[in-house]
Design an enzyme around this catalytic site. Structure first.
Site, PDB file in Angstrom:
ATOM      1  N   ASP A 403     103.249  44.732 -13.210  1.00 12.78           N
ATOM      2  CA  ASP A 403     103.180  45.633 -12.064  1.00 12.78           C
ATOM      3  C   ASP A 403     104.028  45.170 -10.891  1.00 12.78           C
ATOM      4  OD1 ASP A 403     101.515  47.407 -13.339  1.00 12.78           O
ATOM      5  OD2 ASP A 403      99.688  46.449 -12.660  1.00 12.78           O
ATOM      6  N   TYR A 497      95.320  52.597 -11.161  1.00 15.03           N
ATOM      7  CA  TYR A 497      94.608  51.406 -10.703  1.00 15.03           C
ATOM      8  C   TYR A 497      94.963  51.072  -9.262  1.00 15.03           C
ATOM      9  CZ  TYR A 497      91.539  47.885 -12.768  1.00 15.03           C
ATOM     10  OH  TYR A 497      90.437  47.151 -13.145  1.00 15.03           O
TER      11      TYR A 497
END
Length: 779
Positions: A403, A497
């Protein structure tokens, strides 16, 4: 830009007269402003158009634009921070402001216009790394323009992730496949993801995988409606390359069986053949709504279903009405001060910056120890993170996103809301422009800056008792001092998320890194009655796969100077396993002691739970007056130690080798493009092995790290076995690292914090017999 900047007093005394040195910035570590980003990208455009080898051009996509930090010793000299305790700072040197840019240039492969018309959809994409410098007249100049090796891909941009959904929604085959399970074209949504690992595609293509969902009404929680196929697209050519149908599990007398004989990825094929290879039926997405927005959770009788059909459903939702207001007030204002990007609070001083890749970057962290400015950390930030999923059947193993390295944590940052994300008396970081707030900025494909307002939040919090003691004897007194902390925070959304990043500073000289994880689980559709050995059924037809979140934090320490060491400490029972209770040297069998080892060369270390292993960063040039130990800061990782579950030779660990160990220690080696920054490599998308410039290769050099300018990479994480209680939105989970002084201060540095007696505290209920003066000795 100012022509001169006052250089603060030296680190050994707060009274020395400041110096001035001509520069072209307010602070050498200030991030690039929106105006600077625009000027830099315009300079590169002019450079590209002046070169005949870059013709004919279809598009120029700017991917990253960020400050290239100046050399460490130059910055420390500028800030008058000494390299050795008790010594004068190094000599001032000229600091040139530099920028680093990654840019994709997409060319038509033919020189003549007639051929361009004929082959309009045939493109060549090349990526370049560019270094620029700011001259004395305030103009940016290209210093280097280096083509990246074939197959090396820069980060995936926010615009590419958004474009992925448009490409998928517009594809006729995707529309037909969706229609077959009752989903209209306008109801198709997807999250763009990095491809992870897929050898079917050449690394020269810029690939994403799209995880598909249906959305049956505006603002409906689309993750409640996962679809049964996954699409792969080329971000440069904007075409669908492949559609994969994951196989499914069946319950048999012999246990759980997959619908295909192997979990490996099948060859490339058209959609019909791909579905045939999955050896299962089509699965419509679940239609039950699991919303999180309050207005959508209220009681209703109609819920929009597939293809516009209306299904009857009774939702039961009533907000709690027994919660009284809880306010955080500081009637006299905050206790910290800001000067541009520099913050001062309770003896702490640091520089705070926004980074497109790391999110928050804290630099030149010092502590005022009764007039002596003592350096502790030169730079602290998130260096990398990876989220590997645990389902073995294709194409789910491709789900292990980096990420930070693949997308950039800063580019995913939220615009924070006063009174929601940040409660109390809040300061949003002013980046370079005062008194007006300059939000975080990163580059768009066009070269203009994308601005995130209120991107970094700074505030104070009460955190319970700092220290307390009561003399229990008759007439004895009590002293209670409450703990206050300063929080520097950011919230980032990565598709489904959320990550909340908190860097917290305390009055006792301690630092804490906290990650809070929340948001919505990444889910896949499940057949009725289908077993799921690698996930949890969180709602009917919704399977949340097991996965891990692994974070790498980079600490560039300067504990009383830049010559530091790492000490490993184990706690062991006296005599070890061979000793017996009743022996002369440990008669009661209760004794334990510590052993310490100074790490001499670069390497990584395992965590040993049996020995309660811990580490600390020390400076041998200065010792504590009482303990005799080298001054230092300890690192406690018990709030986050997590072993990686992937096989050592598996896809995830081929690319994310930093997850093998909780701590890596390497020497800092600065070059023309900075120091050692990225444990999984600088360019992460579509890698199939760790690049040479990554932590696994660094430690192979076995350079000395005792009394050296070193770097410490800490790996923490959590293994997420989803619960139904994590659905539809997951309550926060915490991962923590504690960094505490050990033999650094003469004594508890918070003894001068005043005792606490809060005059605003009152009994909870009227009529309670509470003695108001029971705490008179606390202040």
């Amino acid at each position: 830009m100012s022509s001169t900047v006052s250089v603060p007093a030296t680190a050994t005394t707060a009274q020395k007269e400041p110096q001035t040195v001509p520069i072209e910035f307010k602070h050498p570590l200030d991030p690039l402003t929106a105006d600077e980003i625009a000027a830099i990208t315009l300079t590169i455009r002019h450079y590209i158009t002046s070169k005949p080898e870059f013709k004919p051009i279809k598009a120029v996509k700017f991917i990253t634009t960020y400050l290239l930090p100046p050399p460490k010793k130059a910055v420390l000299a500028y800030l008058s921070i000494p390299l050795v305790p008790g010594k004068e700072p190094g000599p001032l040197v000229q600091i040139t402001r530099k920028a680093e840019v990654d840019v994709c240039i997409i060319l038509y492969p033919y020189e003549h216009e007639a051929e361009i018309d004929q082959f309009l959809d045939v493109l060549n994409g090349f990526s370049y790394n560019v270094i620029l410098s700011l001259d004395s007249e305030g103009k940016w100049t290209v210093n280097t323009f280096d083509k990246l090796p074939d197959g090396v891909q820069p980060q995936i941009s926010v615009e590419e992730l958004i474009a992925c959904e448009k490409i998928v929604k517009a594809d006729k085959t995707v529309q037909e496949l969706a229609k077959a399970v009752g989903v209209l074209p306008e109801q198709i949504f997807c999250d763009g993801w990095s491809i992870g690992y897929d050898e079917r595609f050449p690394q020269t293509r810029r690939i994403q995988q799209a995880l598909l969902f249906a959305r049956f009404s505006e603002h409906d929680n689309l993750y409640a409606h996962p679809m049964d196929f996954i699409v792969i697209i080329d971000a440069n050519t904007e075409e669908v390359l492949q559609i994969d149908f994951p196989p499914h599990y069946k319950s048999t007398a012999n246990g759980c069986v997959l619908s295909v004989p192997k979990t490996e990825t099948p060859p490339l094929s058209d959609a019909a053949e791909s579905f045939k290879l999955s050896n299962r039926e089509r699965i419509p997405p679940p239609t039950k709504a699991f919303d999180f927005l309050p207005n959508l959770m209220v009681e209703t009788e109609e819920v929009l279903g597939p293809a516009g059909a209306k299904a009857k459903e009774k939702k039961q939702f009533k907000p709690r009405d027994d919660i009284k207001p809880l306010h955080i007030m500081q009637p006299e204002g905050v206790s910290f001060k800001m000067n541009g990007n520099e913050l001062e609070w309770q003896n702490w001083k640091m520089h705070i910056a926004f980074s497109h890749r790391e999110g928050i970057v804290l630099s030149t962290v010092t502590y005022n120890d009764h007039g002596e400015i003592r350096p502790i950390i030169y730079r602290l930030s998130l260096a990398e993170m990876v989220v590997p999923y645990g389902a073995p059947e294709y194409p789910h193993p491709r789900k292990f996103a980096f990420d930070s390295g693949e997308y950039g944590m800063g580019t995913m940052a939220n615009e924070l809301s006063l009174g929601c994300d940040c409660v109390g008396q809040i300061y949003y970081l002013m980046l370079n422009i005062s008194p007006h707030v300059q939000p975080g900025a990163y580059v768009s494909h066009s070269g203009a800056a994308i601005i995130i307002k209120n991107v970094i939040c700074i505030h104070e919090e009460d955190n319970g008792v700092l220290w307390k003691h009561t003399d229990y004897r008759p007439g004895g007194r009590t002293q209670t001092t409450r703990r206050r902390r300063l929080v520097v925070s950011m919230v980032c959304t990565l598709a489904n998320y959320e990550y909340i990043w908190n860097y917290m500073f305390y009055q006792d000289g301690s630092i804490e890194i906290e990650v809070r994880l929340t948001g919505i689980l990444q889910v896949y559709v499940q057949q009725a009655g289908e077993p799921n050995p690698f996930g949890t059924t969180v709602a009917p037809g919704v399977n949340a796969h097991y996965h891990q979140h692994m974070f790498s934090f980079r600490i560039d320490p300067m504990v009383d100077g830049i010559k530091n060491s790492v000490v490993e400490q184990d706690i062991i029972p006296l005599g070890g396993e061979k000793s017996a209770t009743g022996e002369d040297y440990n008669f009661a069998g209760n004794a334990f002691t510590t052993t310490e080892t100074v790490l001499e060369t670069e390497g990584a270390r395992e965590y040993d739970f049996a020995k309660e292993r811990r580490w600390r960063i020390t400076n041998s040039a200065r010792k504590h007056y009482a303990s005799g130990k080298d001054v230092g800061y300890s690192i406690s990782m018990k709030g986050g130690i997590t072993p990686i579950m992937a096989r050592p030779d598996g896809w995830a660990l081929r690319r994310a080798g930093f997850t093998k160990y909780p701590i890596w220690v390497v020497k800092d080696v600065e070059g023309p493009k900075g120091g050692r920054m990225w444990p999984a490599g600088k360019y992460v998308p579509q890698t199939r092995a760790q690049p040479e410039d990554s932590v696994g290769s660094w430690v192979a050099g076995e350079l000395p790290v005792k009394d050296e300018d070193l770097l410490v990479f800490l790996t923490v994480g959590t293994t997420h076995i989803p619960r139904p209680e994590d659905w539809p939105v997951m309550p926060v989970e915490h991962v923590n690292i504690a960094i505490k002084p050990q033999s650094f201060f003469d004594k508890n540095p918070s003894m001068d914090v005043p005792g606490t007696k809060d005059g605003k505290s009152v009994p909870a209920f009227s009529g309670e017999n509470v003695t108001a003066d029971s705490c008179t000795s606390c202040h």
